[in-house]
Design an enzyme around this catalytic site. Structure first.
Site, PDB file in Angstrom:
ATOM      1  N   TYR A 154       0.840  -1.208   0.000  1.00  0.00           N
ATOM      2  CA  TYR A 154       0.000   0.000   0.000  1.00  0.00           C
ATOM      3  C   TYR A 154       0.879   1.264   0.000  1.00  0.00           C
ATOM      4  O   TYR A 154       0.496   2.308  -0.519  1.00  0.00           O
ATOM      5  CB  TYR A 154      -0.967  -0.038   1.189  1.00  0.00           C
ATOM      6  CG  TYR A 154      -2.199   0.821   0.975  1.00  0.00           C
ATOM      7  CD1 TYR A 154      -3.047   0.607  -0.112  1.00  0.00           C
ATOM      8  CD2 TYR A 154      -2.521   1.843   1.859  1.00  0.00           C
ATOM      9  CE1 TYR A 154      -4.167   1.401  -0.310  1.00  0.00           C
ATOM     10  CE2 TYR A 154      -3.645   2.631   1.667  1.00  0.00           C
ATOM     11  CZ  TYR A 154      -4.457   2.401   0.579  1.00  0.00           C
ATOM     12  OH  TYR A 154      -5.575   3.191   0.386  1.00  0.00           O
ATOM     13  N   LYS A 161      -3.048   8.303   3.112  1.00  0.00           N
ATOM     14  CA  LYS A 161      -4.258   8.107   3.922  1.00  0.00           C
ATOM     15  C   LYS A 161      -4.047   8.625   5.353  1.00  0.00           C
ATOM     16  O   LYS A 161      -4.981   9.133   5.973  1.00  0.00           O
ATOM     17  CB  LYS A 161      -4.700   6.649   3.930  1.00  0.00           C
ATOM     18  CG  LYS A 161      -5.211   6.132   2.578  1.00  0.00           C
ATOM     19  CD  LYS A 161      -6.351   6.944   1.996  1.00  0.00           C
ATOM     20  CE  LYS A 161      -6.992   6.267   0.790  1.00  0.00           C
ATOM     21  NZ  LYS A 161      -7.896   7.178   0.043  1.00  0.00           N
TER      22      LYS A 161
HETATM   23  P1  NAD Z   1     -12.419   4.136  -8.046  1.00  0.00           P
HETATM   24  O1  NAD Z   1     -11.308   3.890  -8.991  1.00  0.00           O
HETATM   25  O2  NAD Z   1     -13.786   3.795  -8.510  1.00  0.00           O
HETATM   26  O3  NAD Z   1     -12.413   5.659  -7.560  1.00  0.00           O
HETATM   27  C1  NAD Z   1     -11.256   6.462  -7.523  1.00  0.00           C
HETATM   28  C2  NAD Z   1     -11.660   7.767  -8.162  1.00  0.00           C
HETATM   29  O4  NAD Z   1     -10.615   8.749  -8.074  1.00  0.00           O
HETATM   30  C3  NAD Z   1     -11.963   7.581  -9.667  1.00  0.00           C
HETATM   31  O5  NAD Z   1     -13.289   7.994  -9.939  1.00  0.00           O
HETATM   32  C4  NAD Z   1     -10.980   8.507 -10.337  1.00  0.00           C
HETATM   33  O6  NAD Z   1     -11.512   9.104 -11.515  1.00  0.00           O
HETATM   34  C5  NAD Z   1     -10.770   9.544  -9.226  1.00  0.00           C
HETATM   35  N1  NAD Z   1      -9.591  10.366  -9.491  1.00  0.00           N
HETATM   36  C6  NAD Z   1      -8.294   9.956  -9.619  1.00  0.00           C
HETATM   37  N2  NAD Z   1      -7.517  11.002  -9.955  1.00  0.00           N
HETATM   38  C7  NAD Z   1      -8.338  12.099 -10.017  1.00  0.00           C
HETATM   39  C8  NAD Z   1      -8.150  13.465 -10.318  1.00  0.00           C
HETATM   40  N3  NAD Z   1      -6.926  13.960 -10.624  1.00  0.00           N
HETATM   41  N4  NAD Z   1      -9.215  14.310 -10.287  1.00  0.00           N
HETATM   42  C9  NAD Z   1     -10.448  13.845  -9.970  1.00  0.00           C
HETATM   43  N5  NAD Z   1     -10.695  12.557  -9.665  1.00  0.00           N
HETATM   44  C10 NAD Z   1      -9.657  11.691  -9.706  1.00  0.00           C
HETATM   45  O7  NAD Z   1     -12.052   3.311  -6.732  1.00  0.00           O
HETATM   46  P2  NAD Z   1     -12.627   3.340  -5.227  1.00  0.00           P
HETATM   47  O8  NAD Z   1     -11.972   2.179  -4.591  1.00  0.00           O
HETATM   48  O9  NAD Z   1     -14.098   3.451  -5.209  1.00  0.00           O
HETATM   49  O10 NAD Z   1     -11.927   4.633  -4.616  1.00  0.00           O
HETATM   50  C11 NAD Z   1     -12.604   5.685  -3.973  1.00  0.00           C
HETATM   51  C12 NAD Z   1     -11.863   6.054  -2.692  1.00  0.00           C
HETATM   52  O11 NAD Z   1     -11.996   4.993  -1.763  1.00  0.00           O
HETATM   53  C13 NAD Z   1     -10.367   6.289  -2.861  1.00  0.00           C
HETATM   54  O12 NAD Z   1      -9.968   7.379  -2.058  1.00  0.00           O
HETATM   55  C14 NAD Z   1      -9.763   5.002  -2.325  1.00  0.00           C
HETATM   56  O13 NAD Z   1      -8.448   5.167  -1.854  1.00  0.00           O
HETATM   57  C15 NAD Z   1     -10.725   4.743  -1.193  1.00  0.00           C
HETATM   58  N6  NAD Z   1     -10.716   3.379  -0.634  1.00  0.00           N
HETATM   59  C16 NAD Z   1     -10.774   2.301  -1.470  1.00  0.00           C
HETATM   60  C17 NAD Z   1     -10.770   1.025  -0.917  1.00  0.00           C
HETATM   61  C18 NAD Z   1     -10.858  -0.203  -1.803  1.00  0.00           C
HETATM   62  O14 NAD Z   1     -10.486  -1.292  -1.365  1.00  0.00           O
HETATM   63  N7  NAD Z   1     -11.366  -0.079  -3.022  1.00  0.00           N
HETATM   64  C19 NAD Z   1     -10.715   0.850   0.479  1.00  0.00           C
HETATM   65  C20 NAD Z   1     -10.669   1.973   1.285  1.00  0.00           C
HETATM   66  C21 NAD Z   1     -10.668   3.236   0.721  1.00  0.00           C
END
Ligand code: NAD
Length: 270
Positions: A154, A161
């Site tokens: 990670y 984070k």
């Molecule tokens: P996802 O890929 O669907 O979402 C990530 C989003 O970030 C995408 O829509 C992407 O377009 C956007 N993004 C990236 N660069 C960008 C920029 N320059 N401007 C605007 N938007 C931008 O995946 P997700 O897992 O739903 O992620 C959403 C959040 O949840 C993230 O912060 C991720 O770290 C967090 N998260 C994910 C998990 C997991 O296991 N999937 C767990 C905990 C937290």
């Protein structure tokens, strides 16, 4: 209809696997009006039909590193809606070549870019949104346990984070006097576009499902339910909080006995 009449900006929808999309659907079903921008032109063909299916507005490009696009989005929301009641920040990015191996090998360029997109964007969005939250509001971001403890692969995203969690506390302190609450949901691992870039993610999902107290992985329903609570007045006294929706994983200090037995047997067999 917990969110009846509320106007909520949902960032971070890339496709129908996105946690932001599950939250947008749940919020719309609870009566909210949704603004749903997307990060880059290539995403429009996926995001626009989703937005249309829930009557979302402001379906326009908004890369958080592009100030002109951010200005345009918030100006348009101000002109048309006049106010905001909620924002979901669901944005993260890092070079996937650095989401494997050693954190020690992180490059300066990727460190800065990861922090800018994944952390500073919350600060920028909160400042802009708070000006429109004339009747108070709720800002929610999505974080992960890798910001509290080291998690293999990670790497720099974990450090981002940590900074995101800390930003939640500082923003909550800044904006609380205006009735604006700022919280994070610390979601358990789930397969999305973003998470598929983390080295060994599938193995992490398998292991996680066997080791959480609930003996399963978090679902999109779990995370959208928590977001519904944080956007609604049910959480009116909650701010500056990192709320874990991870089937209990972060509350444990050792894997459960059945998993421990399997591991020890494998070690004995070696
Ligand atoms: P996802 O890929 O669907 O979402 C990530 C989003 O970030 C995408 O829509 C992407 O377009 C956007 N993004 C990236 N660069 C960008 C920029 N320059 N401007 C605007 N938007 C931008 O995946 P997700 O897992 O739903 O992620 C959403 C959040 O949840 C993230 O912060 C991720 O770290 C967090 N998260 C994910 C998990 C997991 O296991 N999937 C767990 C905990 C937290």
């Amino acid at each position: 209809m917990l969110l009846q009449g509320k106007k909520i900006l949902i960032t971070g929808v890339a496709n129908d696997w996105s946690m932001a999309w599950a939250i947008a659907q749940r919020a719309a079903a609870a009566g909210a009006q949704i603004a749903m921008p997307y990060a880059m032109p290539a995403l429009e063909k996926r995001v626009r039909p989703l937005a249309e299916s829930i009557g979302a507005e402001f379906v326009q490009e908004c890369n958080v590193q592009n100030d002109a696009q951010m200005d345009d989005l918030f100006n348009k929301i101000e002109e048309k809606w006049g106010r905001l009641d909620g924002v979901l920040h669901a944005i993260a990015f890092s070079d996937k070549n650095e989401l494997m191996g050693r954190y020690a090998d992180t490059t300066r360029d990727n460190f800065k870019n990861t922090m800018d997109i994944s952390v500073y964007s919350l600060v920028d969005i909160a400042r802009r949104a708070s000006k429109l939250m004339t009747d108070g509001g709720s800002i929610v971001t999505l974080t992960y346990f890798g910001g509290e403890k080291s998690v293999p692969n990670y790497n720099v995203m974990g450090v981002a984070k940590s900074a995101l969690d800390s930003s939640v506390r500082y923003l909550a302190s800044d904006l609380g006097a205006d009735g604006i609450r700022v919280n994070a949901i610390s979601a358990g691992p789930i397969m999305t576009l973003a998470s598929s870039g983390v080295g060994g993610f599938k193995a992490m999902l398998r292991l996680n499902a066997e080791t959480t107290p609930l003996r399963r992985n978090m679902t999109l329903d779990d995370v959208s339910g928590a977001a519904l609570y944080l956007f609604s007045n049910l959480s009116s006294g909650v701010t500056g909080e990192v709320h874990h929706v991870d089937c209990g994983y972060s509350s444990t200090g050792m894997m459960p006995n059945d998993m421990k037995d399997i591991l020890l047997k494998n070690l004995d067999d070696k």
